[in-house]
Each structure stands twice: as structure tokens, then as C-alpha cells.
Write an enzyme that holds these catalytic residues in place. Structure first.
Site, PDB file in Angstrom:
ATOM      1  N   TYR A   1       1.156  -1.283  -0.050  1.00  0.00           N
ATOM      2  CA  TYR A   1       0.166  -0.095   0.079  1.00  0.00           C
ATOM      3  C   TYR A   1       0.994   1.181  -0.047  1.00  0.00           C
ATOM      4  CZ  TYR A   1      -4.278  -2.672   1.683  1.00  0.00           C
ATOM      5  OH  TYR A   1      -5.367  -3.338   1.799  1.00  0.00           O
TER       6      TYR A   1
ATOM      7  N   ASP B   1      -8.528  -4.736   9.871  1.00  0.00           N
ATOM      8  CA  ASP B   1      -8.873  -3.531  10.902  1.00  0.00           C
ATOM      9  C   ASP B   1      -9.953  -4.163  12.069  1.00  0.00           C
ATOM     10  OD1 ASP B   1      -7.587  -1.734   9.110  1.00  0.00           O
ATOM     11  OD2 ASP B   1      -9.331  -0.742   8.251  1.00  0.00           O
TER      12      ASP B   1
ATOM     13  N   THR C   1      -0.380  -6.038  14.922  1.00  0.00           N
ATOM     14  CA  THR C   1      -1.011  -7.003  14.371  1.00  0.00           C
ATOM     15  C   THR C   1      -0.647  -7.270  12.895  1.00  0.00           C
ATOM     16  OG1 THR C   1      -2.971  -5.783  13.982  1.00  0.00           O
ATOM     17  CG2 THR C   1      -3.056  -6.814  16.129  1.00  0.00           C
TER      18      THR C   1
END
Ligand SMILES: Nc1ncnc2c1ncn2[C@@H]1O[C@H](COP(=O)(O)OP(=O)(O)O)[C@@H](O)[C@H]1O
Ligand SMILES: Cc1ncc(COP(=O)(O)O)c(CN)c1O
Length: 327
Positions: A45, A145, A66
């Protein structure tokens, strides 16, 4: 609590690091969670040149990270092909100071499965759990998320990584199954759902988010670290120790006594050396006294006291003796 997602610009990232550092100064209990930031399914990204900033500045500030398998590889520099590699990557992130490391997904489980790992580091002790489950056929957006949000919520509520991990996985799988079933219904038999049809069914999953079913049991990872990972861990310990030495030498202190993270008392090398020399002198003098008493028949008496120790070493008193001639 502060959750931070990915950012694509260097100056934004530097500002975030500055803000988190400041916030932690004001509130040391602040939990800062670093979630997805870099890539998914090998798709990057953010600009590659930001990786060192994420790895060396942003991640060390985080309490919880995470990453998915690809991100864990990028952050640790370790290619993850099996559980041993995953443990090494996790260890590397703990070494950066992260307390909870969760690899949100990986392909190192059995064929067709996804494997997730959750590890905590407390006082040098590692506790690592794993959960394996079937990988569903579909590409979902926003799962990273949701995973981070659920995990953080449950860690805050239960303070048990195992419990938080199990509940998070249970919610994730319920949401994903509901999403896939709905998407397939919309797409019609034999058709591949579009990304829009694959939008996560979050609102419809409210009860699975609030009350996850008791479907997943995390297994304690009993696999020990390989020798190289142990060496890596030992090196990190050595680094920590040398960091400690540096801290002492930079403050000029040999011994720090802290209360609530604040130094309340400290002794310099010079003070401790003086104390040892004085103790040595007293021992030698009193041994000499006894020897001379025995040999000469004279009596040694104490006449006055003097302060021996430096006041910062808990002022104490000792007796000075000299020889008197008694008939
Ligand atoms: N294809 C899938 N099949 C089953 N579960 C999935 C799938 N994709 C994501 N998940 C669930 O979402 C969680 C986070 O997924 P992950 O792929 O790590 O997210 P991201 O790559 O967006 O960061 C996983 O732990 C898993 O529970
Ligand atoms: C711009 C953008 N697009 C997509 C996503 C979804 O990422 P993921 O599927 O990995 O959770 C995110 C996650 N933060 C995002 O910020």
C-alpha cells in the site's frame, strides 16, 4: 488507547511518532496499537522507502502490533515459511519493545488452512498461542482492521491474550461466513462476487461482535525456538543489558533504586569504591589491634567516633581506635 493505521507519507509518519511519544509521556498507560499499514496479499500500500521508518520508529513505539504474514516478514526481515520462522519474526518484534505481537493470518498451517499466532512478552517470558482454521474462498477488505479492533477491545476487557485471541477469531469467522454467504447469494450461482458484494456484513454481525461464540480454542505453542532464534533472543538480552550499562554509565551511577519508575536513590562508582576501601581499612586496623594486643600485652581502646560513610550511602558510624599504654 490509540489505534494507528497506515500512512503513506514520511512527514505524516514522523508527526505520528512525535505525537505518540508525547502522549506516552503524559499518559504512560496509553496503549498504542499499530495495525495494518503496509500490504495485503503481497500488495504494497505504502511507498517502499517508508519501511525503515515503520520498522525502526513506529513499531518500537507500539504496545500491540497485528501484522499479517507479509508485514511480519517485512518488519522482521525474516522470511516466514514455517512456525519456527514465525516465532523468530515474533521474537524480533518483541525485541523492538512490542508487548503483544499477533500475526493475523499466515499460510504456514495445514494445506487450505490459515494459521494465526498471538504472543505476549512480559518480564522476558513469552506466551504464544495459535489458532488454525479453514481459509474461505474470497478476498475480504477491512478484515485486518476488524481483527485489530476486536483484539484490542477484548484485551482491554479481559486482560487475557488467550481469551481475547479466541473471541477475536470467533467474531472474525462469523462475520466472514455471513459476508461470503450473502455475497454468493447476491452474485448468483456460479458467479464470483464483486468486491462491492463482498463488503463485510458488520452491522448484521452486531451480536457476534458483542458476544462471540465459544468456537475457537487457542493452543499454547509448545514449539521451542530454534537455536538461531535463541541466539537472536540471547543477543537481544545482551543488547538490553548493554543498554542498561550505558544508562548507568551515562548517569554515572552504579546502583539505581527506583520507585514507580522514578529514581529515588543512586550511588556513584566513586562512592561505592570509597565505602569498600573504608571497610577494608577498618578490618585491617582491627586485625592489627588484636595482633598487637596479643604480642605486646598492651590494651587497645576506643576513644572517639567518626562518620565513616558518605551521607548518600546511608550515613553510618564506625569506631576509630588507637593504642594506649596501660601499665
Ligand atoms: N479468506 C479468509 N478465510 C477465513 N478467514 C479470513 C480470510 N481472510 C481473512 N480472514 C480472517 O480475517 C483475519 C485477518 O485477516 P488478514 O488476512 O490477516 O487481514 P489483512 O491482510 O487485511 O491484514 C484473519 O485472522 C481471519 O480470521
Ligand atoms: C485505505 C485502506 N484501504 C483498505 C484497507 C483495508 O485493509 P485490510 O483489508 O488489510 O484490513 C485499509 C485498512 N486500514 C485502508 O486504510
Amino acid at each position: 488507547m490509540c489505534v494507528f493505521c497506515y500512512m503513506g507519507s514520511k512527514s505524516f509518519l514522523e508527526k505520528v511518532a512525535e505525537i505518540i511519544t508525547d502522549l506516552k509521556k503524559y499518559n504512560p498507560n496509553l496503549i498504542y496499537v499499530k495495525i495494518h499499514f503496509y500490504s495485503k496479499n503481497n500488495y504494497v500500500y505504502v511507498p517502499q522507502e517508508l519501511l525503515p521508518l515503520y520498522r525502526d520508529v513506529i513499531v518500537p513505539l507500539a504496545d500491540i502490533v497485528t501484522p499479517n504474514q507479509f508485514e511480519a516478514e517485512k518488519l522482521s526481515g525474516i522470511s516466514i515459511n514455517n512456525q519456527d520462522d514465525a516465532l523468530k519474526a515474533i521474537e524480533c518484534l518483541h525485541t523492538k519493545g512490542v508487548k503483544v505481537v499477533v500475526i493475523s493470518s499466515s499460510d504456514i498451517g495445514k494445506e487450505g488452512n490459515m494459521l494465526t499466532l498471538a504472543s505476549t512478552a512480559k518480564n522476558g517470558v513469552r506466551e504464544c498461542y495459535k489458532i488454525e482454521f479453514p481459509m474461505l474462498d474470497g478476498r475480504f477488505v477491512g478484515t485486518g482492521d476488524l481483527f485489530a479492533a476486536c483484539l484490542l477491545g477484548w484485551i482491554h476487557k479481559s486482560n487475557s491474550i488467550k481469551d481475547a485471541f479466541e473471541k477475536t477469531l470467533s467474531t472474525m469467522q462469523s462475520v466472514i461466513k455471513r459476508t461470503l454467504e450473502h455475497a454468493q447469494k447476491l452474485a448468483g450461482p456460479g458467479n464470483k462476487p464483486t468486491p462491492a458484494q463482498m463488503e463485510l456484513r458488520l452491522v448484521q454481525s452486531k451480536s457476534d461482535i458483542e458476544n462471540p461464540k465459544d468456537t475457537f480454542k487457542a493452543q499454547l505453542n509448545r514449539k521451542t525456538l530454534s537455536q538461531s532464534a535463541q541466539n537472536q533472543a540471547a543477543t537481544s538480552l545482551r543488547n538490553q543489558l548493554s543498554g542498561l550499562e550505558n544508562r548507568h554509565s551515562s548517569s554515572g551511577l552504579l546502583l539505581d533504586i527506583t520507585r514507580g519508575g522514578k529514581r529515588v536513590r543512586g550511588c556513584t562508582y566513586a562512592q561505592v569504591t570509597c565505602a569498600f576501601i573504608l571497610i577494608l581499612v577498618i578490618m585491617v586496623t582491627s586485625a592489627m589491634m588484636r595482633y598487637l594486643e596479643r604480642e605486646s600485652g598492651f590494651k587497645a581502646i576506643s576513644t572517639h567516633s567518626v562518620v565513616l560513610m558518605h551521607n548518600s550511602l546511608n550515613t553510618s558510624r564506625g569506631n576509630m581506635t588507637h593504642l594506649s599504654n596501660f601499665p
